[in-house]
Design a protein around this motif. Structure first.
Motif, mmCIF file in Angstrom:
data_model
loop_
_atom_site.group_PDB
_atom_site.id
_atom_site.type_symbol
_atom_site.label_atom_id
_atom_site.label_comp_id
_atom_site.label_asym_id
_atom_site.label_seq_id
_atom_site.Cartn_x
_atom_site.Cartn_y
_atom_site.Cartn_z
ATOM 1 N N CYS A 533 -12.623 -45.191 -58.515
ATOM 2 C CA CYS A 533 -12.647 -45.224 -56.921
ATOM 3 C C CYS A 533 -14.158 -45.394 -56.542
ATOM 4 N N SER A 534 -14.023 -46.333 -55.712
ATOM 5 C CA SER A 534 -15.689 -46.377 -55.032
ATOM 6 C C SER A 534 -15.993 -45.862 -53.569
ATOM 7 N N ASN A 535 -14.753 -45.624 -53.040
ATOM 8 C CA ASN A 535 -14.861 -44.804 -51.744
ATOM 9 C C ASN A 535 -14.212 -43.779 -51.675
ATOM 10 N N PHE A 536 -14.538 -42.662 -51.085
ATOM 11 C CA PHE A 536 -14.154 -41.348 -50.629
ATOM 12 C C PHE A 536 -13.919 -40.799 -49.312
ATOM 13 N N LEU A 537 -12.820 -40.303 -48.913
ATOM 14 C CA LEU A 537 -12.631 -39.464 -47.668
ATOM 15 C C LEU A 537 -12.193 -38.120 -48.077
ATOM 16 N N VAL A 538 -13.002 -37.119 -48.038
ATOM 17 C CA VAL A 538 -12.645 -35.735 -48.620
ATOM 18 C C VAL A 538 -12.788 -34.699 -47.475
ATOM 19 N N PHE A 539 -11.535 -34.339 -47.478
ATOM 20 C CA PHE A 539 -11.113 -33.135 -46.282
ATOM 21 C C PHE A 539 -11.307 -32.059 -46.959
ATOM 22 N N LYS A 540 -10.819 -30.972 -46.151
ATOM 23 C CA LYS A 540 -11.169 -29.473 -46.380
ATOM 24 C C LYS A 540 -10.140 -29.283 -47.782
ATOM 25 N N MET A 541 -10.788 -28.691 -48.712
ATOM 26 C CA MET A 541 -10.276 -28.130 -49.894
ATOM 27 C C MET A 541 -10.770 -26.397 -50.566
ATOM 28 N N PHE A 542 -10.137 -26.027 -50.994
ATOM 29 C CA PHE A 542 -10.276 -24.610 -51.383
ATOM 30 C C PHE A 542 -10.276 -24.431 -53.015
ATOM 31 N N HIS A 543 -9.373 -25.197 -53.515
ATOM 32 C CA HIS A 543 -9.125 -24.661 -55.139
ATOM 33 C C HIS A 543 -10.310 -25.057 -56.092
ATOM 34 N N PRO A 544 -10.976 -24.079 -56.704
ATOM 35 C CA PRO A 544 -11.971 -24.331 -57.503
ATOM 36 C C PRO A 544 -11.836 -25.500 -58.557
ATOM 37 N N LYS A 545 -10.838 -25.542 -59.027
ATOM 38 C CA LYS A 545 -10.567 -26.835 -59.797
ATOM 39 C C LYS A 545 -10.770 -28.303 -59.449
ATOM 40 N N ASP A 546 -10.185 -28.128 -57.989
ATOM 41 C CA ASP A 546 -10.413 -29.389 -57.248
ATOM 42 C C ASP A 546 -11.770 -29.646 -57.084
ATOM 43 N N LEU A 547 -12.305 -28.704 -56.482
ATOM 44 C CA LEU A 547 -13.696 -28.904 -56.073
ATOM 45 C C LEU A 547 -14.476 -29.248 -57.223
ATOM 46 N N GLN A 548 -14.467 -28.620 -58.289
ATOM 47 C CA GLN A 548 -15.095 -28.742 -59.490
ATOM 48 C C GLN A 548 -14.763 -30.404 -60.205
ATOM 49 N N PHE A 549 -13.395 -30.743 -60.014
ATOM 50 C CA PHE A 549 -13.231 -32.057 -60.432
ATOM 51 C C PHE A 549 -14.022 -32.929 -59.650
ATOM 52 N N ILE A 550 -14.090 -32.794 -58.461
ATOM 53 C CA ILE A 550 -14.827 -33.931 -57.432
ATOM 54 C C ILE A 550 -16.313 -33.765 -58.053
ATOM 55 N N LYS A 551 -16.769 -32.751 -58.199
ATOM 56 C CA LYS A 551 -18.252 -32.548 -58.570
ATOM 57 C C LYS A 551 -18.443 -33.328 -60.065
ATOM 58 N N ASP A 552 -17.487 -33.167 -60.695
ATOM 59 C CA ASP A 552 -17.654 -33.773 -62.125
ATOM 60 C C ASP A 552 -17.378 -35.300 -62.352
#
Length: 611
Positions: A533-552
């Motif tokens: 994916c080349s474009n992202f709209l990211v709304f509020k998230m808490f889960h550490p796995k999801d946040l780490q996934f986005i960073k990775d």
């Protein structure tokens, strides 16, 4: 006197510019580490509104670098470099660094206009900047929809609203009419039926169409997929194939259905060949004559033709016997005349005849395929292998269960249509006008079957778009709500050799097939798919796995971006990717009409209200 006056005036203006410039200057650079610039502040920060998250510029002659304030401590401000201005255009990235002699200034309107505004041919306004409330956030339609995109966030954060807002704005705001758009929206909860119900009011040539899995619906057309358009992989998904060893049976059944579903006079020679070869395999299986006879009679009782059945008469030496009589097992344990049967069967075998997969040029039903599957099970040597019989028999059980369930109605198509004609009908409204948005409401089936339906339709669209003579001449967009249900790291690659969503994201863009992923659990998504994916709209998230996934997984999601994700308000998101000049926090406008995705209102539903 005249020239002296001009000289004094010019000198006065230069002094004003220098004084104003010095006044607006925040301070001087004292350190640069990686992409972080440290500035010693020469101002009283209490004279300024909150500087955190605001942008600053570093000016050195004609070089303008842009940074974002990420922290202030003891008179030292740290700013992360986000890009630079060149030739009056903003370039995202931190490749070039400002020099130590560059002054640091708060960003002005002229630079903000370059960064936040778009001069693209077709743009839409999605909302307001969170940091600069007077600025609209605009989206470059061409850049956004020319690439795969993902909309991510917790439940209730605003994902469905953003999908509705973007698609509504495409039709409400664009300068040109997007008549040739083809958007296939798979709606997990039936949320979008209201959101797009009025797009035809903008222009009568813009239309919205709904298919539903509600078998009792009288308002919308029920999903109906021509069964004869299903390929081997589609049938494997329907029957939940779990082993590669099961695929040849499915493939053979699909090849056989071409002959078991048509009138006998059209295919009698080929059908004789198919049955005869199966019977010869039984005769040469090496089993006891009684077992062979039982199997032979069982097959020929159910699968026969006018000149290949148990009552066909065979002649030898003046004697005439039926095939049934020739296979009578005598007291010595031998057949009465098996050689005569073998000779007759071999005479029915054709030279140069090979089974081939159907090409969708004629129709057949689930019942036809069930018959072909049963014959395939008999002819695949299951008599010689208990394991093969067990694996193959599971397919028969599963398919019969599907055929006898309510889900079979989704493959009960009225009349013949080929693949191209079916896709054209999908995009045609009951009034005969073209539909730009086709909504598949899959709320009324279980998750496993919904996943299969989504994959089957996605494969259909992929195969069609790849077959077009002129590449990318008819773009299709597939938008998947609750995409983590379908776009998974599942067993498809091990069984089928590919995952359809990974194939679409890796190969589809050049053909004009684009994927939009909407999910509240990005860590459960296929990594290959979301990484494309080349474009992202990211709304509020808490889960550490999801946040780490986005960073990775997302290269442009640096630590400053992901830290903000946890503090976003509902309806606010961080936008970044090729369609955005830099990561931007936006407060989205509400769609109109809104999708049916609001949270339960406890105050209205729990309590008794006195009139």
């Amino acid at each position: 006197i005249y020239f002296f006056t001009i000289y004094l005036y010019t000198f006065f203006l230069l002094c004003c510019i220098i004084i104003i410039g010095e006044k607006n200057m925040l301070g001087k650079i004292i350190g640069i580490t990686d992409s972080i610039v440290s500035v010693h502040l020469d101002i009283n920060i209490y004279d300024y509104d909150n500087l955190i998250s605001k942008n600053v510029v570093f000016r050195d002659n004609n070089i303008i670098s842009v940074g974002e304030v990420i922290g202030i401590d003891n008179g030292i401000m740290n700013a992360a470099l986000v890009g630079e201005i060149k030739d009056n255009k903003f370039l995202y990235g931190d490749i070039s660094k400002p020099s130590f002699k560059a002054g640091c200034y708060l960003i002005d309107d002229s630079i903000l206009n370059i960064i936040l505004n778009s001069d693209a041919e077709n743009t839409i306004t999605l909302g307001k900047s969170y940091v600069y409330p007077n600025y609209d956030i605009k989206l470059d339609i061409g850049n956004f929809f020319s690439n795969h995109f993902a909309i991510l966030g917790n439940s209730g954060s605003g994902k469905s609203y953003s999908v509705a807002k973007i698609l509504q704005s495409v039709f409400y705001q664009c300068r040109s009419l997007p008549f040739y758009s083809n958007i296939f929206l798979f709606d997990a909860y039936g949320e979008y039926q209201r959101a797009f119900s009025r797009i035809h009011e903008v222009n009568e040539n813009i239309n919205y169409k709904v298919y539903t899995t509600d078998l009792n619906s009288t308002e919308f057309e029920i999903i109906s997929y021509p069964f004869w358009l299903l390929g081997v992989d589609d049938l494997c998904l329907l029957m939940n194939v779990t082993s590669k060893e099961q695929i040849p049976t499915v493939e053979k059944a699909l090849k056989l259905v071409s002959y078991f579903s048509r009138r006998e006079e059209e295919v009698i020679s080929q059908k004789n060949d198919i049955i005869a070869r199966c019977l010869l395999d039984v005769l040469f299986s090496g089993k006891a004559p009684s077992l062979i006879r039982n199997k032979f009679v069982s097959i020929l009782t159910k699968f026969n033709t006018s000149n290949l059945n148990l009552d066909i008469k065979l002649e030898k030496g003046g004697w005439t016997r039926t095939i049934r009589q020739c296979l009578f097992v005598e007291q010595g344990g031998e057949f009465a005349d098996v050689e005569l049967v073998i000779e007759y069967l071999e005479s029915l075998c054709l030279d140069n005849f090979e089974l081939s997969l159907p090409n969708g040029e004629f129709m057949y039903t689930m019942k036809d395929f069930s018959l072909a599957l049963e014959f395939a099970l008999l002819s695949e040597g299951t008599m010689n292998s208990d394991k093969a019989f067990e694996l193959s028999n599971v397919l028969k059980v599963r398919f019969n269960a599907l055929m006898n369930s309510n889900y079979a109605r989704y493959f009960d198509y009225n009349g013949y249509v080929n693949r191209d004609g079916y896709i054209n009908l999908l995009l045609t409204c009951p009034n005969g006008r073209k539909a730009q948005i086709v909504n598949f409401n899959i709320n009324y089936v279980d998750d496993r079957f919904a996943k299969t339906l989504v994959k089957i339709y996605s494969k259909l669209l992929f195969d069609y778009i790849v077959s077009l003579n002129q590449r990318a001449s008819m773009p299709f967009h597939i938008v998947l709500e609750e995409a983590h249900r379908y776009v998974q790291n599942d067993s498809d690659i091990d069984i089928l050799g590919y995952n359809i969503f990974e194939r679409i994201t890796k190969e589809g863009r050049k053909y004009g097939l684009l994927l939009g992923i909407v999910s509240q659990r990005p860590s459960e998504l296929s990594e290959t798919t979301i990484s494309q994916c080349s474009n992202f709209l990211v709304f509020k998230m808490f889960h550490p796995k999801d946040l780490q996934f986005i960073k990775d997984i997302i290269s442009s999601a640096d630590i400053t971006v992901t830290n903000k994700i946890k503090t976003l308000h509902p309806g606010s998101c961080i936008m970044f990717g090729t369609a955005f000049k830099l990561p931007t926090i936006a407060i989205l406008d509400k769609p109109n009409p809104e999708p049916l995705s609001q949270s339960c209102d406890i105050n209205k539903t729990w309590y008794i209200h006195n009139n």
